[in-house]
Design an enzyme around this catalytic site. Structure first.
Site: not given
Length: 264
Positions: A76, A127, A131, A225
């Protein structure tokens, strides 16, 4: 009878002129926070039965084929913290495919890294632009969040191959799964992760290595991440050890092709 016909006509008009399904409102928008139950000794992780049922119903993914020692590496990328280039160096050296889920901020600010991801054979996933928790926004806002990132990606790269979505914040509902599936996206959750995103709480590469290895299992969709210095440092050792144990890293496209073949 005439009044019923008028009502049906009105509903059909809403559908035809707005593109909104008259049946979409019947889908539950109860918000769920994705979670999984890690297990030990390389046994597959599990999740809540109703989560699994919803993901299967709408063609999503959280774990691959658990009879095969295959892994799906995903990152991510909400913002850049200086470690993605090093991660890409490791992946290139070891010939490992990955998927990077990016936000609008990342796409705009890190064009060079996006280009590297594509040129080196990785997948760039959606994504969302800003967000948000998708269950908390309207269908119109949801579509804008997904489509605006998709369009910016196409304008920037000339590619229209963005088909994987990682729900922002890991939150979802039946409505959001149905809507994003209707838009052509595969929702990608995960079966392996650990608390790695707090940049002021990094504990060293050995900690990251131990956390990842303790939760590994066949078919794992791994979420890391890219802001984590621990992940960047531990990644070469993680890959080497997993390959030594007989695991292979696959791309999400390979998973999708398998699914398509199953349903032919």
């Amino acid at each position: 009878m005439k009044r019923i016909c008028v009502l049906i006509t009105a509903l059909l008009s809403i559908f035809l002129f707005t593109g909104i399904s008259v049946f979409a409102e019947t889908l539950s928008n109860e918000e769920f926070n994705w979670s999984f139950n890690p297990s030990k000794n390389q046994q597959p992780a599990t999740t809540e039965p109703h989560y699994e049922a919803l993901i299967e119903k709408y063609g999503g993914l959280y774990i691959g084929e658990t009879s095969e020692k295959e892994l799906y590496l995903t990152f991510d990328n909400g913002y850049e913290n200086g470690y993605t280039a090093k991660i890409l160096d490791v992946l290139k050296e070891k010939n490992i495919p990955a998927t990077f889920f990016v936000t609008g901020h990342y796409l705009k600010e890190e064009e060079e890294l996006i280009t590297r991801m594509i040129e080196e054979g990785h997948i760039v996933g959606n994504h969302s632009f800003h967000h948000p928790s998708l269950p908390k926004v309207s269908d119109e806002r949801l579509e804008k969040e997904i489509k605006s990132l998709e369009q910016a990606y196409e304008e920037q790269t000339g590619r229209n191959d963005m088909i994987y979505l990682r729900p922002p914040r890991g939150t979802f509902s039946e409505r959001t799964l149905a809507k994003t599936s209707e838009m052509g996206y595969t929702n990608v959750f995960w079966s392996l992760a650990y608390k790695d995103w707090e940049t002021d709480q990094q504990k060293g590469p050995d900690y990251a290595y131990d956390k990842i290895m303790s939760r590994i299992h066949p078919g794992a969709v791994m979420l890391l991440h890219s802001v984590s210095s621990d992940n960047a440092e531990a990644l070469p050792r993680v890959i080497d050890e997993l390959e030594k144990q007989g695991y292979t890293f696959k791309s999400l496209d390979e998973w999708r092709i398998k699914q398509e073949m199953l349903f032919q």
